[in-house]
Design a protein around this motif. Structure first.
Motif, PDB file in Angstrom:
ATOM      1  N   ALA A 169      64.826  64.899 -29.283  1.00 49.12           N
ATOM      2  CA  ALA A 169      64.391  65.160 -30.652  1.00 49.12           C
ATOM      3  C   ALA A 169      63.474  66.367 -30.693  1.00 49.12           C
ATOM      4  N   SER A 170      63.649  67.183 -31.705  1.00 44.46           N
ATOM      5  CA  SER A 170      62.771  68.340 -31.873  1.00 44.46           C
ATOM      6  C   SER A 170      62.544  68.605 -33.361  1.00 44.46           C
ATOM      7  N   ARG A 171      61.502  69.366 -33.626  1.00 44.27           N
ATOM      8  CA  ARG A 171      61.156  69.764 -34.999  1.00 44.27           C
ATOM      9  C   ARG A 171      60.900  68.559 -35.889  1.00 44.27           C
ATOM     10  N   LEU A 172      60.315  67.514 -35.318  1.00 45.48           N
ATOM     11  CA  LEU A 172      59.988  66.348 -36.119  1.00 45.48           C
ATOM     12  C   LEU A 172      58.681  66.601 -36.855  1.00 45.48           C
ATOM     13  N   PRO A 173      58.684  66.507 -38.175  1.00 43.26           N
ATOM     14  CA  PRO A 173      57.470  66.793 -38.940  1.00 43.26           C
ATOM     15  C   PRO A 173      56.533  65.593 -39.055  1.00 43.26           C
ATOM     16  N   PHE A 174      56.785  64.537 -38.291  1.00 46.54           N
ATOM     17  CA  PHE A 174      55.951  63.355 -38.356  1.00 46.54           C
ATOM     18  C   PHE A 174      55.690  62.855 -36.944  1.00 46.54           C
ATOM     19  N   SER A 175      54.568  62.122 -36.787  1.00 41.68           N
ATOM     20  CA  SER A 175      54.134  61.746 -35.446  1.00 41.68           C
ATOM     21  C   SER A 175      54.620  60.369 -35.028  1.00 41.68           C
ATOM     22  N   ASN A 176      54.987  59.536 -35.967  1.00 39.76           N
ATOM     23  CA  ASN A 176      55.497  58.217 -35.617  1.00 39.76           C
ATOM     24  C   ASN A 176      56.780  57.958 -36.395  1.00 39.76           C
ATOM     25  N   TYR A 177      57.732  57.351 -35.738  1.00 34.53           N
ATOM     26  CA  TYR A 177      59.037  57.190 -36.352  1.00 34.53           C
ATOM     27  C   TYR A 177      59.845  56.155 -35.586  1.00 34.53           C
ATOM     28  N   VAL A 178      60.967  55.831 -36.130  1.00 33.69           N
ATOM     29  CA  VAL A 178      61.913  54.924 -35.489  1.00 33.69           C
ATOM     30  C   VAL A 178      63.111  55.745 -35.031  1.00 33.69           C
ATOM     31  N   MET A 179      63.521  55.527 -33.800  1.00 38.88           N
ATOM     32  CA  MET A 179      64.729  56.156 -33.276  1.00 38.88           C
ATOM     33  C   MET A 179      65.779  55.073 -33.108  1.00 38.88           C
TER      34      MET A 179
ATOM     35  N   ALA B  25      69.673  58.555 -34.397  1.00 34.67           N
ATOM     36  CA  ALA B  25      69.174  58.836 -35.728  1.00 34.67           C
ATOM     37  C   ALA B  25      67.681  58.543 -35.766  1.00 34.67           C
ATOM     38  N   THR B  26      66.989  59.137 -36.733  1.00 31.83           N
ATOM     39  CA  THR B  26      65.568  58.905 -36.824  1.00 31.83           C
ATOM     40  C   THR B  26      65.097  58.830 -38.265  1.00 31.83           C
ATOM     41  N   THR B  27      64.024  58.060 -38.460  1.00 25.37           N
ATOM     42  CA  THR B  27      63.402  57.936 -39.762  1.00 25.37           C
ATOM     43  C   THR B  27      61.910  57.770 -39.575  1.00 25.37           C
ATOM     44  N   ARG B  28      61.136  58.249 -40.529  1.00 30.54           N
ATOM     45  CA  ARG B  28      59.701  58.029 -40.500  1.00 30.54           C
ATOM     46  C   ARG B  28      59.322  56.734 -41.199  1.00 30.54           C
ATOM     47  N   ASN B  29      60.293  56.073 -41.811  1.00 28.22           N
ATOM     48  CA  ASN B  29      60.041  54.847 -42.566  1.00 28.22           C
ATOM     49  C   ASN B  29      59.922  53.671 -41.597  1.00 28.22           C
ATOM     50  N   LEU B  30      58.696  53.343 -41.214  1.00 32.34           N
ATOM     51  CA  LEU B  30      58.470  52.302 -40.219  1.00 32.34           C
ATOM     52  C   LEU B  30      58.691  50.899 -40.785  1.00 32.34           C
ATOM     53  N   MET B  31      58.779  50.785 -42.112  1.00 27.27           N
ATOM     54  CA  MET B  31      58.956  49.473 -42.730  1.00 27.27           C
ATOM     55  C   MET B  31      60.422  49.161 -42.992  1.00 27.27           C
ATOM     56  N   ALA B  32      61.292  50.104 -42.732  1.00 27.86           N
ATOM     57  CA  ALA B  32      62.706  49.882 -43.024  1.00 27.86           C
ATOM     58  C   ALA B  32      63.339  48.993 -41.966  1.00 27.86           C
ATOM     59  N   VAL B  33      64.487  48.429 -42.321  1.00 28.92           N
ATOM     60  CA  VAL B  33      65.239  47.602 -41.381  1.00 28.92           C
ATOM     61  C   VAL B  33      65.905  48.523 -40.360  1.00 28.92           C
ATOM     62  N   PRO B  34      65.584  48.383 -39.086  1.00 25.61           N
ATOM     63  CA  PRO B  34      66.117  49.322 -38.090  1.00 25.61           C
ATOM     64  C   PRO B  34      67.637  49.331 -38.003  1.00 25.61           C
ATOM     65  N   ALA B  35      68.278  48.227 -38.332  1.00 24.41           N
ATOM     66  CA  ALA B  35      69.735  48.135 -38.182  1.00 24.41           C
ATOM     67  C   ALA B  35      70.494  48.719 -39.367  1.00 24.41           C
ATOM     68  N   ASN B  36      69.792  49.123 -40.400  1.00 22.63           N
ATOM     69  CA  ASN B  36      70.449  49.645 -41.592  1.00 22.63           C
ATOM     70  C   ASN B  36      70.610  51.157 -41.479  1.00 22.63           C
ATOM     71  N   PRO B  37      71.828  51.666 -41.374  1.00 20.12           N
ATOM     72  CA  PRO B  37      72.017  53.112 -41.207  1.00 20.12           C
ATOM     73  C   PRO B  37      71.491  53.921 -42.386  1.00 20.12           C
ATOM     74  N   ALA B  38      71.433  53.321 -43.553  1.00 23.26           N
ATOM     75  CA  ALA B  38      70.933  54.036 -44.718  1.00 23.26           C
ATOM     76  C   ALA B  38      69.448  54.371 -44.580  1.00 23.26           C
ATOM     77  N   THR B  39      68.785  53.711 -43.643  1.00 23.71           N
ATOM     78  CA  THR B  39      67.370  53.957 -43.375  1.00 23.71           C
ATOM     79  C   THR B  39      67.127  55.343 -42.812  1.00 23.71           C
ATOM     80  N   TYR B  40      68.124  55.907 -42.151  1.00 21.65           N
ATOM     81  CA  TYR B  40      67.925  57.094 -41.337  1.00 21.65           C
ATOM     82  C   TYR B  40      68.452  58.354 -42.028  1.00 21.65           C
ATOM     83  N   PRO B  41      67.577  59.285 -42.336  1.00 21.96           N
ATOM     84  CA  PRO B  41      68.025  60.536 -42.962  1.00 21.96           C
ATOM     85  C   PRO B  41      68.478  61.606 -41.971  1.00 21.96           C
ATOM     86  N   TYR B  42      68.121  61.425 -40.713  1.00 18.61           N
ATOM     87  CA  TYR B  42      68.436  62.461 -39.718  1.00 18.61           C
ATOM     88  C   TYR B  42      69.330  61.877 -38.625  1.00 18.61           C
TER      89      TYR B  42
END
Length: 125
Positions: free
Chosen positions: A24-34, A97-114
């Motif tokens: 992962a590179s160019r992540l504009p946030f420090s904590n996220y879900v991969m 895939a990655t998302t900064r939304n730590l409250m989202a359901v990890p198994a839901n692909p719609a959670t991940y914008p990248y």
């Protein structure tokens, strides 16, 4: 722009192992879900596993528990997916895939914008 690059896919016989990497590179946030997902021909995209970057909490699809292990290399900003005892039904394109939304359901692909571009895993019988 966030960049995710997968590697490590290939052809392996049933019962074998592969280790996938997602850099992962160019992540504009420090904590996220991969997360890792896979997509096989004729099937829906399927959740494989996920990990929170800071705390290292892990999540697995039931069919992967005990065979797949997700981990992270903080120094290299890389997520790893160790896949053991592979089966022909594991054949698919694997995406990270990655998302900064730590409250989202990890198994839901719609959670991940990248998303990465994917890496092909083929398991022969």
């Amino acid at each position: 722009q966030v960049q995710l690059v997968e590697s490590g896919g290939g052809l392996v016989q049933a019962g074998g192992s592969l280790r996938l990497s997602c850099a992962a590179s160019r992540l504009p946030f420090s904590n996220y879900v991969m997360g890792w997902f896979r997509h096989a021909p004729g099937k829906e995209r399927e959740f494989v596993s996920a990990i929170t970057w800071s705390g290292g909490s892990t999540y697995y699809a039931d069919s992967m528990k005990g065979r797949f292990t997700i981990s992270r290399d903080i120094a290299k900003n890389t997520v790893l997916l160790q896949m053991d005892n592979l089966k022909p039904e594991d054949t698919a394109i694997y995406y990270c895939a990655t998302t900064r939304n730590l409250m989202a359901v990890p198994a839901n692909p719609a959670t991940y914008p990248y998303w990465g571009q994917g890496t092909q895993v083929t398991v022969s019988s």
